[in-house]
Scaffold this motif. Structure first.
Motif, PDB file in Angstrom:
ATOM      1  N   GLU A 103      44.062  40.335  57.775  1.00  0.00           N
ATOM      2  CA  GLU A 103      43.932  40.782  56.375  1.00  0.00           C
ATOM      3  C   GLU A 103      44.051  39.577  55.446  1.00  0.00           C
ATOM      4  O   GLU A 103      44.803  38.641  55.729  1.00  0.00           O
ATOM      5  N   ARG A 104      43.303  39.585  54.362  1.00  0.00           N
ATOM      6  CA  ARG A 104      43.499  38.631  53.248  1.00  0.00           C
ATOM      7  C   ARG A 104      43.494  39.474  51.980  1.00  0.00           C
ATOM      8  O   ARG A 104      42.434  39.695  51.380  1.00  0.00           O
ATOM      9  N   ASN A 105      44.613  40.031  51.638  1.00  0.00           N
ATOM     10  CA  ASN A 105      44.682  40.997  50.542  1.00  0.00           C
ATOM     11  C   ASN A 105      44.802  40.313  49.191  1.00  0.00           C
ATOM     12  O   ASN A 105      45.782  39.621  48.914  1.00  0.00           O
ATOM     13  N   MET A 106      43.803  40.494  48.356  1.00  0.00           N
ATOM     14  CA  MET A 106      43.853  40.007  46.972  1.00  0.00           C
ATOM     15  C   MET A 106      42.700  40.647  46.203  1.00  0.00           C
ATOM     16  O   MET A 106      41.793  41.226  46.801  1.00  0.00           O
ATOM     17  N   GLY A 107      42.792  40.550  44.899  1.00  0.00           N
ATOM     18  CA  GLY A 107      41.753  41.147  44.063  1.00  0.00           C
ATOM     19  C   GLY A 107      40.392  40.526  44.328  1.00  0.00           C
ATOM     20  O   GLY A 107      40.291  39.337  44.676  1.00  0.00           O
ATOM     21  N   LEU A 108      39.370  41.323  44.156  1.00  0.00           N
ATOM     22  CA  LEU A 108      37.987  40.892  44.414  1.00  0.00           C
ATOM     23  C   LEU A 108      37.635  39.612  43.657  1.00  0.00           C
ATOM     24  O   LEU A 108      36.935  38.737  44.176  1.00  0.00           O
ATOM     25  N   GLY A 160      39.140  52.426  53.930  1.00  0.00           N
ATOM     26  CA  GLY A 160      37.777  52.230  54.431  1.00  0.00           C
ATOM     27  C   GLY A 160      37.136  53.583  54.621  1.00  0.00           C
ATOM     28  O   GLY A 160      35.973  53.794  54.256  1.00  0.00           O
ATOM     29  N   LEU A 161      37.915  54.534  55.159  1.00  0.00           N
ATOM     30  CA  LEU A 161      37.360  55.862  55.417  1.00  0.00           C
ATOM     31  C   LEU A 161      37.646  56.846  54.294  1.00  0.00           C
ATOM     32  O   LEU A 161      36.771  57.574  53.861  1.00  0.00           O
ATOM     33  N   LEU A 162      38.895  56.898  53.856  1.00  0.00           N
ATOM     34  CA  LEU A 162      39.294  57.955  52.923  1.00  0.00           C
ATOM     35  C   LEU A 162      39.723  57.402  51.569  1.00  0.00           C
ATOM     36  O   LEU A 162      39.336  57.905  50.528  1.00  0.00           O
ATOM     37  N   ASN A 163      40.585  56.383  51.609  1.00  0.00           N
ATOM     38  CA  ASN A 163      41.138  55.833  50.372  1.00  0.00           C
ATOM     39  C   ASN A 163      41.105  54.319  50.396  1.00  0.00           C
ATOM     40  O   ASN A 163      42.133  53.672  50.570  1.00  0.00           O
ATOM     41  N   PRO A 164      39.926  53.719  50.264  1.00  0.00           N
ATOM     42  CA  PRO A 164      39.840  52.251  50.216  1.00  0.00           C
ATOM     43  C   PRO A 164      40.811  51.726  49.155  1.00  0.00           C
ATOM     44  O   PRO A 164      40.809  52.207  48.018  1.00  0.00           O
ATOM     45  N   LEU A 165      41.656  50.768  49.559  1.00  0.00           N
ATOM     46  CA  LEU A 165      42.758  50.358  48.697  1.00  0.00           C
ATOM     47  C   LEU A 165      42.420  49.146  47.843  1.00  0.00           C
ATOM     48  O   LEU A 165      41.712  48.238  48.300  1.00  0.00           O
ATOM     49  N   PRO A 166      42.956  49.103  46.618  1.00  0.00           N
ATOM     50  CA  PRO A 166      42.804  47.901  45.803  1.00  0.00           C
ATOM     51  C   PRO A 166      43.391  46.698  46.524  1.00  0.00           C
ATOM     52  O   PRO A 166      44.363  46.838  47.265  1.00  0.00           O
ATOM     53  N   GLN A 323      49.737  39.412  43.467  1.00  0.00           N
ATOM     54  CA  GLN A 323      50.009  38.582  44.651  1.00  0.00           C
ATOM     55  C   GLN A 323      48.854  37.639  44.926  1.00  0.00           C
ATOM     56  O   GLN A 323      49.019  36.537  45.396  1.00  0.00           O
ATOM     57  N   GLY A 324      47.632  38.131  44.650  1.00  0.00           N
ATOM     58  CA  GLY A 324      46.442  37.315  44.909  1.00  0.00           C
ATOM     59  C   GLY A 324      46.126  36.375  43.767  1.00  0.00           C
ATOM     60  O   GLY A 324      45.136  35.662  43.820  1.00  0.00           O
ATOM     61  N   GLY A 325      46.931  36.394  42.716  1.00  0.00           N
ATOM     62  CA  GLY A 325      46.736  35.437  41.639  1.00  0.00           C
ATOM     63  C   GLY A 325      46.016  36.000  40.429  1.00  0.00           C
ATOM     64  O   GLY A 325      45.839  35.307  39.438  1.00  0.00           O
ATOM     65  N   GLU A 326      45.604  37.300  40.497  1.00  0.00           N
ATOM     66  CA  GLU A 326      44.893  37.867  39.356  1.00  0.00           C
ATOM     67  C   GLU A 326      45.911  38.433  38.370  1.00  0.00           C
ATOM     68  O   GLU A 326      46.690  39.308  38.716  1.00  0.00           O
ATOM     69  N   PRO A 327      45.975  37.934  37.146  1.00  0.00           N
ATOM     70  CA  PRO A 327      46.985  38.428  36.220  1.00  0.00           C
ATOM     71  C   PRO A 327      46.755  39.888  35.856  1.00  0.00           C
ATOM     72  O   PRO A 327      45.621  40.322  35.759  1.00  0.00           O
ATOM     73  N   ALA A 328      47.864  40.658  35.704  1.00  0.00           N
ATOM     74  CA  ALA A 328      47.730  42.063  35.312  1.00  0.00           C
ATOM     75  C   ALA A 328      47.142  42.160  33.932  1.00  0.00           C
ATOM     76  O   ALA A 328      47.502  41.376  33.041  1.00  0.00           O
ATOM     77  N   PRO A 329      46.214  43.118  33.706  1.00  0.00           N
ATOM     78  CA  PRO A 329      45.666  43.276  32.365  1.00  0.00           C
ATOM     79  C   PRO A 329      46.775  43.642  31.377  1.00  0.00           C
ATOM     80  O   PRO A 329      47.698  44.362  31.746  1.00  0.00           O
ATOM     81  N   ALA A 330      46.697  43.144  30.176  1.00  0.00           N
ATOM     82  CA  ALA A 330      47.775  43.316  29.222  1.00  0.00           C
ATOM     83  C   ALA A 330      48.083  44.789  28.960  1.00  0.00           C
ATOM     84  O   ALA A 330      49.223  45.166  28.702  1.00  0.00           O
ATOM     85  N   SER A 331      47.068  45.649  29.061  1.00  0.00           N
ATOM     86  CA  SER A 331      47.262  47.049  28.722  1.00  0.00           C
ATOM     87  C   SER A 331      47.921  47.847  29.835  1.00  0.00           C
ATOM     88  O   SER A 331      48.334  48.968  29.626  1.00  0.00           O
TER      89      SER A 331
END
Ligand SMILES: NC(=O)c1ccc[n+]([C@@H]2O[C@H](COP(=O)([O-])OP(=O)(O)OC[C@H]3O[C@@H](n4cnc5c(N)ncnc54)[C@H](O)[C@@H]3O)[C@@H](O)[C@H]2O)c1
Length: 332
Positions: A103-108, A160-166, A323-331
């Protein structure tokens, strides 16, 4: 007498987690097992030949038969060699369990081309590569007049099948691909006596899930453990046994619950005798009943983690992306 007596089985990623439990269970059921695992880290880096060797030791210490293979499923020749290891060590191959993953989990937006390719190389191409070399052998044996039940058990995921995760775009795409590959391979290989099915574990306590919020790190002192990583093993063994009639099926597993997946089933639809315009679609599509993806994910997680409200879910998504370095949106 075991349900897998005399069956020769190759299990990839069998050094740890779910694959290790499958290797131990299959051996206890009478299978001769090729324990494949290069012993890499979660992200696929490094390697440790001792990981597969240790499972082989456990099996042989218990009176079972097993050999180690440390090739990577992502290596085309390595996939061929692990099939040859089964043939050289035990004289045949009846079952392949494709279980390896990284796995390499991080935002697209943070995922690199290399990250995407590396995950797909293990999860999807690896499943194809090992199945392909095994199927070559099986076709050859069939054409030589040998009739035997052969089986492939693939491993997908709810992600992948039911609930592809962010934060899992490559992993989820790979798992969806494995489900599609299962259907195609089942249809293609039936004529050689090969059945192809898929298990889809969920929330099993392994190194992949220890960081999931709410996951208990230790099994309960006594009684039922819904997060038991051994839960998939009997289901995979059933699919691997020569008495099993199933092919082309996907079984989701969480603890003692085994559910049939019915693919990506169709919901309500629109129809027009001709081509739609974008404006017509914009008007009518919004009238179709649809699942809200947040509600669906919250519902799915509720079984394992307790009540997960929309706000908590958003926090979890933010934490994964951060965790992947993508800052959370301010809202958010
Ligand atoms: N743990 C869960 O809750 C869960 C949920 C859904 C799906 N799954 C699936 O179950 C399978 C096993 O997952 P796990 O949780 O036991 O993971 P894990 O990390 O504990 O075990 C995976 C094993 O695969 C091995 N591996 C990695 N790259 C490999 C390669 N190139 N060739 C051969 N082996 C390789 C690793 O060394 C590791 O020992 C995976 O396919 C995963 O997608 C697990």
């Amino acid at each position: 007498m075991g349900s897998l007596d005399g069956r020769v089985v190759l299990i990839t990623g069998a050094g740890r987690g779910i694959g290790r439990e499958e290797a131990l269970f299959f051996a206890a059921e009478g299978a001769k097992v090729v324990v494949n695992d290069p012993g890499v880290a979660i992200d696929g880096s490094g390697g440790d030949a001792g990981v597969a060797a240790k499972v082989v030791e456990e099996i042989t210490a218990g009176g079972g038969q097993a050999v180690a293979s440390t090739d990577s499923v992502a290596d085309w020749d390595g996939a061929r060699r692990m099939v040859e290891t089964a043939l050289d060590s035990f004289g045949d191959l009846h079952v392949v369990v494709n279980n390896a993953t990284i796995e390499r989990n991080m935002g697209l937006t943070d995922l690199s081309e290399q990250d995407f390719d590396d995950v797909l190389a293990v999860k999807l191409k690896g499943t194809f590569a090992v199945t392909r070399w095994a199927a070559r052998h099986w076709r050859e044996r069939f054409q030589a007049g040998v009739r035997a039940d052969r089986a492939v058990v693939n491993t997908s995921s709810g992600s992948g099948l039911l609930n592809p995760l962010p934060a899992q775009v490559s992993y989820a795409a790979g798992n969806a691909g494995v489900a599609a590959l299962t259907t195609v391979a089942a249809l293609e290989l039936g004529r050689y006596g090969v059945r192809v099915n898929c298990v889809s574990p969920s929330m099993a306590r392994t190194r992949l899930t220890v960081t999931v919020p709410g996951m208990s790190q230790e099994p309960p002192a006594a009684g039922y453990d819904p997060l038991d990583p051994a839960a998939s093993a009997p289901v995979a063994a059933y699919l691997a046994s020569s008495a099993c009639p199933l092919t082309g099926q996907m079984l989701s597993i969480r603890g003692g619950t085994v559910a049939v997946n019915r693919g990506w089933s169709l919901g309500d639809h629109l129809h027009k005798d001709g081509l739609w315009s974008v404006a017509e679609l914009a008007e009518q599509v919004k009238e179709l009943p649809m699942d809200d993806p947040y509600d669906k994910l919250a519902q799915a997680l509720t079984g394992a983690l307790g009540t997960v409200g929309r706000a908590r879910l958003q926090e979890m998504i933010n934490a994964l992306l951060d965790q992947g370095g993508e800052p959370a949106p301010a809202s958010a």
